[in-house]
Design a protein around this motif. Structure first.
Motif, mmCIF file in Angstrom:
data_model
loop_
_atom_site.group_PDB
_atom_site.id
_atom_site.type_symbol
_atom_site.label_atom_id
_atom_site.label_comp_id
_atom_site.label_asym_id
_atom_site.label_seq_id
_atom_site.Cartn_x
_atom_site.Cartn_y
_atom_site.Cartn_z
ATOM 1 N N GLU A 120 0.796 -1.111 0.069
ATOM 2 C CA GLU A 120 -0.050 -0.022 -0.098
ATOM 3 C C GLU A 120 0.689 1.171 0.215
ATOM 4 N N LEU A 121 0.556 2.342 -0.833
ATOM 5 C CA LEU A 121 1.152 3.544 -0.824
ATOM 6 C C LEU A 121 -0.035 4.692 -0.823
ATOM 7 N N ARG A 122 0.653 5.677 -0.524
ATOM 8 C CA ARG A 122 -0.270 7.233 -0.560
ATOM 9 C C ARG A 122 -0.089 7.888 -1.609
ATOM 10 N N LEU A 123 -1.187 8.378 -2.129
ATOM 11 C CA LEU A 123 -1.214 9.051 -3.255
ATOM 12 C C LEU A 123 -0.527 10.438 -2.853
ATOM 13 N N PRO A 124 0.248 10.876 -3.776
ATOM 14 C CA PRO A 124 0.013 10.412 -5.450
ATOM 15 C C PRO A 124 0.956 9.433 -6.069
ATOM 16 N N LEU A 125 1.643 8.567 -5.052
ATOM 17 C CA LEU A 125 2.365 7.549 -5.486
ATOM 18 C C LEU A 125 1.154 6.510 -5.922
ATOM 19 N N CYS A 126 1.416 5.733 -6.949
ATOM 20 C CA CYS A 126 0.427 4.824 -7.516
ATOM 21 C C CYS A 126 1.307 3.549 -7.838
ATOM 22 N N PRO A 127 0.703 2.372 -7.611
ATOM 23 C CA PRO A 127 1.329 0.972 -8.063
ATOM 24 C C PRO A 127 1.817 0.949 -9.406
ATOM 25 N N LEU A 128 2.813 -0.018 -9.388
ATOM 26 C CA LEU A 128 3.283 -0.374 -10.764
ATOM 27 C C LEU A 128 2.219 -0.930 -11.726
ATOM 28 N N ASP A 129 2.509 -0.622 -12.859
ATOM 29 C CA ASP A 129 1.552 -1.200 -13.934
ATOM 30 C C ASP A 129 2.031 -2.669 -14.159
ATOM 31 N N GLU A 130 1.239 -3.568 -14.714
ATOM 32 C CA GLU A 130 1.729 -4.835 -15.175
ATOM 33 C C GLU A 130 3.054 -5.033 -15.711
ATOM 34 N N ALA A 131 3.340 -4.552 -16.569
ATOM 35 C CA ALA A 131 4.722 -4.556 -17.395
ATOM 36 C C ALA A 131 5.837 -4.348 -16.401
ATOM 37 N N ALA A 132 5.908 -3.198 -15.567
ATOM 38 C CA ALA A 132 6.738 -2.870 -14.791
ATOM 39 C C ALA A 132 6.784 -4.089 -13.487
ATOM 40 N N LEU A 133 5.441 -4.319 -13.309
ATOM 41 C CA LEU A 133 5.694 -5.470 -12.056
ATOM 42 C C LEU A 133 6.145 -6.910 -12.537
ATOM 43 N N GLY A 134 5.943 -7.043 -13.768
ATOM 44 C CA GLY A 134 6.765 -8.349 -14.484
ATOM 45 C C GLY A 134 8.294 -8.153 -14.630
ATOM 46 N N ARG A 135 8.436 -7.075 -14.776
ATOM 47 C CA ARG A 135 10.206 -6.839 -14.741
ATOM 48 C C ARG A 135 10.614 -6.809 -13.021
ATOM 49 N N LEU A 136 9.881 -6.433 -12.293
ATOM 50 C CA LEU A 136 10.369 -6.387 -10.974
ATOM 51 C C LEU A 136 10.331 -7.949 -10.434
ATOM 52 N N SER A 137 9.290 -8.608 -10.752
ATOM 53 C CA SER A 137 9.273 -9.980 -10.515
ATOM 54 C C SER A 137 10.285 -10.725 -11.096
ATOM 55 N N GLN A 138 10.848 -10.630 -12.324
ATOM 56 C CA GLN A 138 11.951 -11.063 -12.962
ATOM 57 C C GLN A 138 13.253 -10.890 -12.246
ATOM 58 N N ALA A 139 13.361 -9.546 -11.800
ATOM 59 C CA ALA A 139 14.672 -9.511 -11.126
ATOM 60 C C ALA A 139 14.639 -9.974 -9.728
ATOM 61 N N LEU A 140 13.578 -10.000 -9.120
ATOM 62 C CA LEU A 140 13.622 -10.646 -7.767
ATOM 63 C C LEU A 140 14.056 -12.082 -8.064
ATOM 64 N N ASN A 141 13.310 -12.670 -8.971
ATOM 65 C CA ASN A 141 13.586 -14.310 -9.302
ATOM 66 C C ASN A 141 14.910 -14.417 -9.653
ATOM 67 N N GLN A 142 15.500 -13.595 -10.523
ATOM 68 C CA GLN A 142 16.955 -13.676 -10.909
ATOM 69 C C GLN A 142 17.956 -13.702 -9.753
ATOM 70 N N TYR A 143 17.465 -12.932 -8.792
ATOM 71 C CA TYR A 143 18.350 -12.468 -7.479
ATOM 72 C C TYR A 143 18.350 -13.727 -6.786
ATOM 73 N N GLY A 144 17.097 -14.522 -6.881
ATOM 74 C CA GLY A 144 16.876 -15.666 -6.040
ATOM 75 C C GLY A 144 15.904 -15.517 -4.888
ATOM 76 N N LEU A 145 15.392 -14.390 -4.715
ATOM 77 C CA LEU A 145 14.627 -13.887 -3.731
ATOM 78 C C LEU A 145 13.357 -14.646 -3.749
ATOM 79 N N LEU A 146 12.701 -14.816 -4.911
ATOM 80 C CA LEU A 146 11.418 -15.410 -4.748
ATOM 81 C C LEU A 146 11.301 -17.114 -4.488
ATOM 82 N N ASN A 147 12.673 -17.664 -4.621
ATOM 83 C CA ASN A 147 12.727 -18.929 -4.239
ATOM 84 C C ASN A 147 13.202 -19.125 -2.682
ATOM 85 N N ARG A 148 13.448 -18.045 -1.944
ATOM 86 C CA ARG A 148 13.885 -18.505 -0.755
ATOM 87 C C ARG A 148 12.523 -18.968 0.068
#
Length: 291
Positions: free
Chosen positions: A263-291
């Protein structure tokens, strides 16, 4: 006293309010990870959207929860000098170990105005002060001449440098005795190479031990290990700070790792789906999603 890894702590929200139980849990987690310094209510802590009462409450909770097991360096800066003085006095009375003061923003003061602003705060409290220079957000660079003048004021002990200029960092180190701290995770190793002594880190919300290890390897002279760790950290840090304004990607990462709701406070907004996918990929490549 603030060398090494400091976490720029995010502020958790739930249904529009500060989530105090999660905030306490995050502080406990950082202490368990061995983080020596915790810095709440800065940029990463969404301080500009906190009310004065919330800002003070977060400082009090972090100091109380840390209970001397880690230093607490809250953000107390403002574009109003009177407000910066008030917040810094509150931090001192709450038991904080220092205060992180961003340069005045939006009103674009002269260098003399910047000097007088920080000097007024330094003269008002008996508390170590860390300057914070981030011209991309404040609209004004704290120039080296000004930093050198401020370094002569006893309470000012360090500077968080996020100008992106290694030349500026080098000049500060040549002309002052201040402890210089990186304000950008991806520049931590280059800044250590010219004489910085640590980082106030966004990525440490996720991987504080890895950030600390980078500093430890550099200080031990194991430059190959430090470079290899930097290369591994770099893609993740790039996404955390490049996909959207901080702390939007960080909050999303914490949620993906089951450590918050994002959860954020406006005027900050959540990532869109494309950016969230890139972030998930970076976390996965680092190994964080598998810990």
């Amino acid at each position: 006293m603030f060398a090494g890894c400091t976490v720029a702590l995010a502020t958790p929200f739930r249904d529009g309010a500060v989530d105090e139980p999660v905030l306490r849990a995050w502080v406990e987690w950082q202490i368990a990870q061995g983080t020596p310094v915790i810095s709440p209510v800065g940029t990463t802590g969404e301080a500009p959207t906190l009310s004065h009462a919330e800002h003070e409450r977060v400082i009090a909770i972090v100091v109380e929860t840390a209970a001397g097991r880690a230093k607490v360096l809250p953000g107390t800066g403002s574009n109003s000098t009177a407000e910066a003085v008030r917040l810094t006095k509150f931090a001192a009375n709450a038991g904080a170990d220092g205060a992180l003061l961003v340069a005045p923003y939006y009103n674009r003061p002269s260098q003399e105005g910047i000097y007088r602003h920080f000097a007024a705060v330094a003269e008002s409290v008996d508390l170590p002060i860390v300057l914070y220079n981030i011209p991309g957000r404040t609209g004004r660079n704290v120039e080296v001449d000004t930093v050198e003048r401020l370094a002569g004021l006893g309470p000012i002990v360090a500077i968080k440098e996020a100008s992106g200029s290694l030349d500026q960092v080098s000049e500060i180190l040549v002309r002052t005795d201040l402890t210089v701290l990186s304000g950008d995770d991806s520049l931590t190793l280059p800044m250590l190479a010219v004489g910085a002594e640590g980082v106030i880190s966004v990525a440490a919300n996720l991987i504080p031990q890895d950030i600390a290890a980078l500093i430890r390897e550099f200080n031990a002279g194991d430059l190959r290990a430090a470079r290899e760790r930097h290369a591994r950290l770099f893609p993740l840090c790039r996404e955390l700070l490049g996909l959207a304004p901080n702390p939007v990607p960080l909050k999303a990462a914490l949620a993906l790792l089951g450590r918050g709701n994002g959860e954020l406070r406006l005027p900050l907004c959540p990532l869109d789906e494309a950016a969230l996918g890139r972030l998930s990929q970076a976390l996965n490549q680092y190994g964080l999603l598998n810990r």
